[in-house]
Enzyme design. Structure first.
Site, PDB file in Angstrom:
ATOM      1  N   CYS A   1     -21.120   2.867  12.582  1.00 49.73           N
ATOM      2  CA  CYS A   1     -22.421   2.624  13.205  1.00 49.73           C
ATOM      3  C   CYS A   1     -22.769   1.157  12.991  1.00 49.73           C
ATOM      4  O   CYS A   1     -22.766   0.679  11.859  1.00 49.73           O
ATOM      5  CB  CYS A   1     -23.484   3.526  12.585  1.00 49.73           C
ATOM      6  SG  CYS A   1     -25.102   3.405  13.366  1.00 49.73           S
ATOM      7  N   VAL A   2     -23.052   0.471  14.085  1.00 47.42           N
ATOM      8  CA  VAL A   2     -23.388  -0.944  14.009  1.00 47.42           C
ATOM      9  C   VAL A   2     -24.635  -1.237  14.837  1.00 47.42           C
ATOM     10  O   VAL A   2     -24.989  -0.474  15.729  1.00 47.42           O
ATOM     11  CB  VAL A   2     -22.226  -1.837  14.503  1.00 47.42           C
ATOM     12  CG1 VAL A   2     -20.991  -1.647  13.647  1.00 47.42           C
ATOM     13  CG2 VAL A   2     -21.917  -1.571  15.963  1.00 47.42           C
TER      14      VAL A   2
END
Length: 129
Positions: A107-108
């Site tokens: 997750c970015v």
């Protein structure tokens, strides 16, 4: 090895413009699903991160299932969030779909090309017949 392309010329972006890529590609039991945004009929759903997370995940799962795979076959999910403050809200939605069989995940934070709060993609595997 044969590569099968799913949903070629079916993906539509904003304004119903055709997108130049497959919804997913498959080879030797591996399925790679293109990034899915929270769109219905080419329009981003309203309401913030929670309804957008549900829609993006539902769009991704629909492609997985159309290809004959299930959520239990999903090995990895990539998540892009426009605002890192949405991380915990997204996790609550994510757990509703993958709580029993959680895949690996990255997750970015990233600026979105489409005016939305989240995008998801995935890689799934099942033993080739």
């Amino acid at each position: 090895m044969t590569i099968k392309r799913h949903g070629l010329n079916e993906s539509k972006g904003s304004g119903q413009q055709a997108l130049p890529f497959a919804k997913a590609t498959e080879a030797d039991g591996w399925l790679y699903v293109s990034g899915q945004t929270p769109m219905v009929n080419g329009e981003v759903v309203d309401g913030g991160i929670v309804p957008q997370a549900h829609q993006a995940i539902r769009n991704m799962i629909a492609i997985v299932e159309e290809a004959g795979y299930s959520t239990a076959d999903i090995m990895r999910i990539g998540v892009w969030l426009d605002d890192p403050r949405d991380f915990w809200s997204f996790n609550k939605v994510f757990a509703q779909y993958f709580g029993d069989n959680p895949p690996a995940r990255a997750c970015v934070q990233s600026a979105m090309v489409v005016d939305c709060k989240v995008e998801v993609d995935c890689i799934a595997y099942r033993k080739a017949a």
